[in-house]
Design a protein around this motif. Structure first.
Motif, PDB file in Angstrom:
ATOM      1  N   VAL A 220       0.843  -1.162   0.110  1.00 55.77           N
ATOM      2  CA  VAL A 220      -0.111  -0.092   0.280  1.00 55.77           C
ATOM      3  C   VAL A 220       0.815   1.142   0.075  1.00 55.77           C
ATOM      4  CG1 VAL A 220      -1.909   1.176   1.457  1.00 55.77           C
ATOM      5  CG2 VAL A 220      -1.748  -1.055   0.956  1.00 55.77           C
ATOM      6  N   ILE A 221       1.848   1.429   0.770  1.00 59.40           N
ATOM      7  CA  ILE A 221       2.826   2.354   1.148  1.00 59.40           C
ATOM      8  C   ILE A 221       3.622   2.717  -0.269  1.00 59.40           C
ATOM      9  CG2 ILE A 221       4.540   3.554   2.252  1.00 59.40           C
ATOM     10  CD1 ILE A 221       2.317   2.914   4.020  1.00 59.40           C
ATOM     11  N   TYR A 222       3.955   1.639  -1.014  1.00 62.82           N
ATOM     12  CA  TYR A 222       4.587   1.563  -2.169  1.00 62.82           C
ATOM     13  C   TYR A 222       3.751   2.036  -3.387  1.00 62.82           C
ATOM     14  CZ  TYR A 222       6.457  -0.137  -6.825  1.00 62.82           C
ATOM     15  OH  TYR A 222       6.851  -0.332  -8.047  1.00 62.82           O
ATOM     16  N   ASP A 223       2.559   1.624  -3.367  1.00 58.18           N
ATOM     17  CA  ASP A 223       1.587   2.174  -4.249  1.00 58.18           C
ATOM     18  C   ASP A 223       1.269   3.548  -3.993  1.00 58.18           C
ATOM     19  OD1 ASP A 223       1.029  -0.025  -5.461  1.00 58.18           O
ATOM     20  OD2 ASP A 223      -0.572  -0.682  -4.374  1.00 58.18           O
ATOM     21  N   ILE A 224       1.300   4.320  -2.897  1.00 62.46           N
ATOM     22  CA  ILE A 224       0.947   5.588  -2.779  1.00 62.46           C
ATOM     23  C   ILE A 224       2.188   6.603  -3.242  1.00 62.46           C
ATOM     24  CG2 ILE A 224       0.785   7.395  -0.893  1.00 62.46           C
ATOM     25  CD1 ILE A 224      -0.784   5.266   0.724  1.00 62.46           C
ATOM     26  N   HIS A 225       3.283   5.813  -2.813  1.00 57.35           N
ATOM     27  CA  HIS A 225       4.579   6.622  -3.255  1.00 57.35           C
ATOM     28  C   HIS A 225       4.633   6.829  -4.925  1.00 57.35           C
ATOM     29  CE1 HIS A 225       6.370   7.176   0.596  1.00 57.35           C
ATOM     30  NE2 HIS A 225       6.967   5.931   0.733  1.00 57.35           N
ATOM     31  N   LYS A 226       4.353   5.666  -5.389  1.00 60.77           N
ATOM     32  CA  LYS A 226       4.245   5.425  -6.841  1.00 60.77           C
ATOM     33  C   LYS A 226       3.436   6.426  -7.688  1.00 60.77           C
ATOM     34  CE  LYS A 226       4.493   2.279 -10.778  1.00 60.77           C
ATOM     35  NZ  LYS A 226       3.690   3.190 -11.389  1.00 60.77           N
ATOM     36  N   ALA A 227       2.030   6.491  -6.924  1.00 62.25           N
ATOM     37  CA  ALA A 227       1.218   7.509  -7.352  1.00 62.25           C
ATOM     38  C   ALA A 227       1.608   8.893  -7.425  1.00 62.25           C
ATOM     39  CB  ALA A 227       0.057   7.493  -6.638  1.00 62.25           C
ATOM     40  N   TYR A 228       2.338   9.330  -6.491  1.00 64.05           N
ATOM     41  CA  TYR A 228       3.151  10.694  -6.474  1.00 64.05           C
ATOM     42  C   TYR A 228       3.964  10.826  -7.423  1.00 64.05           C
ATOM     43  CZ  TYR A 228       0.113  11.985  -2.418  1.00 64.05           C
ATOM     44  OH  TYR A 228      -0.843  12.427  -1.283  1.00 64.05           O
ATOM     45  N   LEU A 229       4.971   9.814  -7.458  1.00 63.66           N
ATOM     46  CA  LEU A 229       5.993  10.048  -8.563  1.00 63.66           C
ATOM     47  C   LEU A 229       5.246   9.826  -9.937  1.00 63.66           C
ATOM     48  CD1 LEU A 229       8.292   7.235  -7.153  1.00 63.66           C
ATOM     49  CD2 LEU A 229       8.615   9.721  -7.071  1.00 63.66           C
ATOM     50  N   ASP A 230       4.283   9.323 -10.144  1.00 60.70           N
ATOM     51  CA  ASP A 230       3.663   9.451 -11.389  1.00 60.70           C
ATOM     52  C   ASP A 230       2.921  10.901 -11.656  1.00 60.70           C
ATOM     53  OD1 ASP A 230       4.312   7.068 -12.291  1.00 60.70           O
ATOM     54  OD2 ASP A 230       2.357   6.042 -11.480  1.00 60.70           O
ATOM     55  N   ALA A 231       2.541  11.356 -10.412  1.00 55.74           N
ATOM     56  CA  ALA A 231       2.044  12.766 -10.689  1.00 55.74           C
ATOM     57  C   ALA A 231       3.078  13.606 -10.867  1.00 55.74           C
ATOM     58  CB  ALA A 231       1.077  12.938  -9.316  1.00 55.74           C
ATOM     59  N   GLY A 232       4.348  13.253 -10.737  1.00 51.69           N
ATOM     60  CA  GLY A 232       5.566  14.440 -11.040  1.00 51.69           C
ATOM     61  C   GLY A 232       6.219  14.768  -9.811  1.00 51.69           C
ATOM     62  N   CYS A 233       6.105  14.368  -8.506  1.00 49.87           N
ATOM     63  CA  CYS A 233       6.780  14.770  -7.640  1.00 49.87           C
ATOM     64  C   CYS A 233       8.427  14.210  -7.795  1.00 49.87           C
ATOM     65  CB  CYS A 233       6.218  14.354  -6.227  1.00 49.87           C
ATOM     66  SG  CYS A 233       6.858  12.799  -5.609  1.00 49.87           S
TER      67      CYS A 233
ATOM     68  N   ALA B  75       9.993   3.372  -0.035  1.00 47.25           N
ATOM     69  CA  ALA B  75      10.037   4.718  -0.845  1.00 47.25           C
ATOM     70  C   ALA B  75      11.077   4.370  -1.817  1.00 47.25           C
ATOM     71  CB  ALA B  75      10.390   5.716   0.145  1.00 47.25           C
ATOM     72  N   LYS B  76      12.307   3.852  -1.498  1.00 45.03           N
ATOM     73  CA  LYS B  76      13.568   3.799  -2.588  1.00 45.03           C
ATOM     74  C   LYS B  76      13.139   2.835  -3.543  1.00 45.03           C
ATOM     75  CE  LYS B  76      17.886   3.884  -1.190  1.00 45.03           C
ATOM     76  NZ  LYS B  76      18.721   5.222  -1.103  1.00 45.03           N
ATOM     77  N   LYS B  77      12.245   1.842  -3.380  1.00 48.83           N
ATOM     78  CA  LYS B  77      11.764   0.944  -4.395  1.00 48.83           C
ATOM     79  C   LYS B  77      10.790   1.502  -5.407  1.00 48.83           C
ATOM     80  CE  LYS B  77       8.942  -3.217  -4.529  1.00 48.83           C
ATOM     81  NZ  LYS B  77       8.052  -3.880  -4.010  1.00 48.83           N
ATOM     82  N   ALA B  78       9.881   2.420  -5.063  1.00 51.62           N
ATOM     83  CA  ALA B  78       9.236   3.017  -5.745  1.00 51.62           C
ATOM     84  C   ALA B  78       9.941   4.122  -6.583  1.00 51.62           C
ATOM     85  CB  ALA B  78       8.276   4.004  -4.839  1.00 51.62           C
ATOM     86  N   ALA B  79      11.064   4.800  -6.076  1.00 49.87           N
ATOM     87  CA  ALA B  79      11.937   5.745  -6.491  1.00 49.87           C
ATOM     88  C   ALA B  79      12.621   5.060  -7.566  1.00 49.87           C
ATOM     89  CB  ALA B  79      12.475   6.638  -5.705  1.00 49.87           C
ATOM     90  N   SER B  80      13.210   3.915  -7.440  1.00 51.70           N
ATOM     91  CA  SER B  80      14.220   3.424  -8.112  1.00 51.70           C
ATOM     92  C   SER B  80      13.711   3.256  -9.767  1.00 51.70           C
ATOM     93  CB  SER B  80      14.527   2.014  -7.661  1.00 51.70           C
ATOM     94  OG  SER B  80      13.465   1.096  -8.056  1.00 51.70           O
ATOM     95  N   ALA B  81      12.725   3.300  -9.895  1.00 50.16           N
ATOM     96  CA  ALA B  81      11.943   3.102 -11.441  1.00 50.16           C
ATOM     97  C   ALA B  81      11.965   4.564 -12.329  1.00 50.16           C
ATOM     98  CB  ALA B  81      10.391   2.520 -11.446  1.00 50.16           C
ATOM     99  N   TYR B  82      12.445   5.563 -11.632  1.00 48.38           N
ATOM    100  CA  TYR B  82      12.356   6.939 -12.013  1.00 48.38           C
ATOM    101  C   TYR B  82      13.762   7.506 -11.973  1.00 48.38           C
ATOM    102  CZ  TYR B  82       7.468   6.464 -11.077  1.00 48.38           C
ATOM    103  OH  TYR B  82       6.458   5.730 -11.343  1.00 48.38           O
TER     104      TYR B  82
END
Lengths: 799, 230
Positions: A43-56, A90-97
């Protein structure tokens, strides 16, 4: 690229709310969101990812409340495991960007700091330090200290971050619609303190929507030399049909963010209520906005818990009265650890118009460091003026700067290498503006040019330590004019050279100039006027000196710095007013034959003092005490016991009689007579309890009845009570407790006292206590109220 | 069971602080002398100038799974007093309100130099937070309840009857009080800023005759109980 480089030439975006997203995914009120790092990592990963996709650009970890005050230090959900899991998510989510950063999120620790709360400053530092160490080891890219509503707690967190990590430190505080933190600080004060501590970016978050935040953003951008961060809520919450909605939508939110960026914010994002949609809209709305350059501001600012004082064209008064030099009563107060005396001096100077207070407690026979720290803690709790820490002892300076709640004025450094090597590292670490004296190993030059040369040397050395010229105030030293008739001119010459060539601010201790001359105030105030005219920015003086204040106010008026002459008129009117009142009170007293007794019974402080002074003309001091003051106190005491008078009256009478006592005491002192005290009583509010109003009431009354009260304060450990009782050989100790939870600590104290001093009696009182309780914990006496304690004390001391 | 999100309620206009209440908290009821009344008036003025009113609250349905237990959907509280008090309700507002830390700073400032004024500020601060709670109950809870043709009953706080102060830990966490209004608890569950209140306000189908919170409390010995002989 690190985050500091990344924000050089683009707007960086934080993410939006975590809590709001978790609520939408079913977290219950009161459930600890941080546990979800381990229980629901997806769930936490999904939230982080949604924000990254939004451009943060910067993700904040789900660690807002993680610290050892709220979570376990061991086990499955320990502080360490929760922080590591959060950073991994958070790092897991950010690693794709590319070029995304993970901020270790640190919120308030949940406890209020002393003196209003019970958490010690250093304990707060240590709680945050643990989080910082774990977060840094787990690979965070920066530290975000956020949602801080207390200036002091913010300082504790920043110190913890700087001392335990090399990561960039970002800080955001919560301001209300009056542009203040909950504990009172204004934006300029926060900028002064935070930049002094060396943070990399600072700003505002939570509580307000982006529209309401605009004034705060303007203030921050006006004073800050580092990038400004703005993370508003989604708007102002309004209740509609039992549901909370925000007064603006994501598009309006983004428009307001665009305005915030145009004002000059460099890092933006969202707080409560914001969603990926808000961030996405804000990114889009700010795309084409030209970056506002971040400029180095030149303001010389010191600050308190509340406000910043700017040292600039309009001259500033530094009150000099908290200093024992040449003051018998002050020295006596220091020896007796009488902090009330220091507080009284501070409050008086604040009333008289000081802008900053100098604090010097140097006396050979006392522990200067301990007394300085206590004085600073007490002064900064109640006085909103910034303090000037005045000591030549390195350790005292270090400790005082560390615990100071704001950016202090540092008194002082000089051109000696040893002095600069001692002071500048402290200023670099804790922040501060330094008074720099133009003297060095070779003494004080007797030419303006010579003093300027030393100023230049100090300026360059400060620079090598990374301290900017705006944080130096030069004192070109006023020397006795009776010893060298050119000395005033040399000082003023140096003053001008320093401000012209270095562009730095100046300050003087003016009174030295008149040493050895008659009518010193005349020379002092004229020299002060000359120095002001030469561009002096600050002076250390006695704000109670009418002559100096006359010069100050008339100078402001004549140099166009007193709008509508309002300050001058106010000063002039108050001055006349106080003389009139004194006369009026005096006349009243003369009219009444039994004036003193009546004044005490009615609780009229000023009148009691005037009546006592009046009586001194015809009666002996001791007679005034026995014939007027004591009978008056007895009337009130009996009235209270008979329930015809009430606690506030008892207290007001106590204060009035204290004022009368003071007048009598002064007369006795000048006659070489001393009042004999009845004996020592130690009072303490027991360990764990911070509510001490009851104890203070008892103290005032006991003092009134002539007892020597040693006030140990509140939250006092048993061993300290024992130590004080032994030191003063006290036959009686009074203990108070408000809460049932601290009664065991009272029992512990009684046991310790019984063991160490079997003959010492213990009287207890406080809201939760009863006779049964008092018996159960072994107290000698339970006192229902303050008067009963007085009566018991009289019994013990054999009256 | 329905649980609302946390809402906030700020109040920027000047608070009305009752002189009679202030005198009552000062411990001298209606028998104040001129000097005491003037002391109280100065304290009221100081508190009005320093107060910063903030509150947060949530609304939730309640159930009674067994005797002396109230279930709020996200927490259960065991207390005979609270159970008795809320028995007639289907839902409840839980709130926390404060008049801010500056009142504590005032008390701090005067506790040494003028304990009588410190006492008066303490009393005016207590009257202020109660007055703010009254406002919150009337302006928000009562109005919302009226929309559903229901009524609020007197508020009930930790420390009343057998309801432990420990309950405040759960309230402060559920309402996210530290973040929302800057309210914290000491280890002994005392609130800081000290002039703060947490309470439950039940919503009932029946209008109760009394709006007096003291009547809800079983501590008849309390010196501050309204109607007690001071």
């Amino acid at each position: 690229m690190n985050v500091l480089e990344a924000m050089q030439n683009k707007i960086l975006f934080f993410d939006g709310a975590m809590g709001t997203q978790l609520q939408a995914r079913g977290i219950m009120p009161g459930e600890l969101p941080e546990l979800w790092n381990i229980t629901h990592p997806d769930v936490i990963y999904d939230i982080h990812k949604a924000y990254l996709d939004a451009g943060c650009d910067i993700l904040t970890t789900n660690t807002f409340g993680v610290n050892r005050l709220k979570f376990d230090t061991e086990g499955e959900y320990s502080v360490e495991k929760l922080i590591c899991a959060a950073i991994q998510n958070a790092k897991k989510a950010a690693s794709a960007y590319e070029n995304k950063f993970v901020a270790l999120d640190i919120g308030p620790c949940g406890k209020l700091l002393k003196p209003f709360g019970e958490l010690d400053f250093e304990d707060a530092v240590s709680v945050f330090a643990e989080v910082v160490r774990i977060g840094t080891a787990c690979g965070a890219d920066l530290i975000l200290i956020e949602t801080m509503n207390d200036c002091y707690e913010t300082k504790a967190a920043v110190l913890a971050a700087k001392e335990n990590s090399d990561l960039p430190v970002f800080v955001t505080n919560v301001y209300d619609e009056n542009m203040q933190l909950m504990t009172g600080a204004e934006p300029a004060a926060m900028v002064a303190m935070l930049e002094g501590l060396g943070v990399d970016a600072l700003g505002v978050n939570c509580s307000l929507g982006p529209v309401q935040m605009l004034p705060v953003v303007r203030e921050l951008c006006k004073f800050a030399s580092v990038p400004v961060i703005v993370n508003p809520n989604a708007g102002l919450p309004v209740v509609a049909d039992g549901k909370t909605v925000y007064d603006i939508d994501a598009v309006q939110f983004a428009e307001a963010i665009a305005e915030i960026v145009r004002i000059g914010a460099r890092v933006v994002g969202g707080c409560c209520g914001t969603t990926p949609a808000h961030i996405e809209a804000a990114v889009a709305a700010t795309k084409t906005i030209k970056l506002v350059e971040i400029t180095k501001k030149k303001d010389t600012l010191v600050s308190s818990y509340k406000s910043a004082v700017m040292i600039d064209k309009k001259p500033v008064i530094i009150g000099e009265r908290i200093n024992p030099t040449g003051k018998k009563a002050f020295k006596e107060a220091l020896r007796n650890n009488d902090i009330d005396y220091i507080l009284g001096e501070g409050l008086k100077q604040q009333e008289n118009g000081a802008h900053i207070l100098d604090v010097n407690v140097g006396l050979p026979e006392i522990d200067e460091c301990a007394v300085m720290c206590e004085a600073v803690k007490e002064l900064q709790a109640i006085i909103s003026l910034p303090l000037q820490i005045d000591t030549s002892d390195a350790l005292t300076m270090e400790r005082a700067l560390r615990i100071y709640n704001g950016k202090a004025l540092v008194n002082s450094v000089n051109g000696k290498q040893e002095s600069m090597d001692m002071i500048f590292p402290l200023v670099k670490k804790y922040g501060g503006v330094v008074i720099a004296l133009t003297l060095d190993e070779d003494g004080i030059p007797n030419t303006a040019e010579g003093r300027y040369k030393i100023a230049e040397k100090i300026y360059n050395c400060a620079k090598s330590y990374g301290i900017d010229g705006k944080d130096l105030i030069f004192d070109p030293l006023a020397m006795t004019v009776s010893a060298d008739t050119d000395s005033a001119l040399v000082t003023l010459g140096a003053l001008k050279l320093i401000s012209e060539r270095l562009g730095c601010k100046t300050s003087l201790g003016v009174s030295n100039i008149s040493f050895g001359l008659p009518q010193r105030e005349l020379i002092n105030s004229t020299f002060y006027a000359m120095a002001l005219s030469a561009g002096l920015n600050a002076a250390i003086l006695n704000p109670g000196s009418v002559e100096m204040m006359k010069t100050y106010h008339s100078f402001l008026t004549l140099s166009g710095m007193d709008e509508n002459c309002a300050g001058y008129i106010d000063f002039a009117s108050k001055h006349t007013f106080s003389a009139d009142t004194a006369q009026a009170v005096g006349q009243n007293a003369a009219d009444t034959t039994s004036g003193l007794q009546e004044a005490i019974v009615k609780g009229l402080k000023e009148r009691a003092s005037v009546c006592a002074s009046d009586l001194l003309k015809s009666e002996k001091p001791l007679d005034i005490i026995s014939k007027h003051i004591i009978p008056a106190l007895d009337i009130v005491g009996k009235g209270f016991e008979d329930k015809t008078m009430f606690l506030p009256q008892l207290l007001m009478s106590a204060e009035a009689s204290k004022a009368a006592f003071d007048a009598v005491k002064n007369a006795m002192q000048s006659m070489g007579d001393t009042q004999t005290k009845k004996g020592s009583i130690v009072l303490a509010t027991v360990k764990g309890d911070i509510h001490d109003i009851g104890k203070n009431i008892v103290k005032v009354l006991l003092e009134n009845y002539g007892f020597d009260v040693i006030d140990a304060g509140r939250d006092v450990p048993p061993e300290m009570v024992v130590a004080l009782a032994q030191k003063h050989n006290a036959p009686l100790v009074g203990l108070s407790a408000l809460m049932t939870t601290t009664v065991p600590s009272m029992q512990e104290t009684i046991e310790a006292l019984n063991q160490a001093m079997p003959a010492c009696k213990v009287v207890v009182g406080g809201a939760v206590l009863t006779q049964e309780y008092a018996d159960a914990i072994g107290a000698d006496k339970y006192a229902r109220d303050a008067m009963e304690t007085v009566r018991y004390a009289e019994e013990i001391f054999g009256e | 069971m329905h649980i609302s999100p946390v809402c906030t309620y700020a109040h920027s206009a000047q608070l009305n602080i009752d002189m009679g209440e202030t005198l009552r908290y000062m411990g001298c009821g209606t028998q104040a002398t001129e000097e005491i009344a003037s002391l109280a008036a100065r304290a009221i003025e100081a508190v009005q100038a320093a107060a910063s009113c903030k509150a947060c609250y949530m609304h939730c349905e309640i159930a009674f799974p067994q005797e002396n237990v109230v279930d709020f959907g996200f927490m259960q509280i065991q207390s005979a007093g609270l159970y008795r008090h809320l028995k007639c309700c289907k839902s409840v507002y839980i709130f926390a309100a404060t008049v801010g830390l500056e009142i504590d700073r005032l008390i701090f400032q005067y506790k040494h130099s003028s304990p009588s004024f410190a006492l008066a500020v303490q009393a005016a601060g207590a009257a202020a937070v109660e007055s703010y709670c009254d406002l919150l109950c009337a302006e928000v809870f009562e109005k919302e309840a009226e929309k559903q043709k229901r009524h609020t009953i007197p508020r009930f706080s930790a420390g009343y009857d057998d309801l432990s102060l420990e309950v405040q830990k759960q309230i402060v966490a559920a309402l996210d009080c530290t973040r929302q209004i800057g309210l914290t608890l000491t280890d002994g569950c005392m609130m800081m800023p000290s002039k703060s209140v947490t309470a439950f306000v039940g919503i009932s189908d029946i209008k109760m005759h009394t709006a007096e919170k003291c009547s809800a409390c079983s501590n008849t010995e309390c010196v501050f109980r309204k109607g007690s002989d001071l």
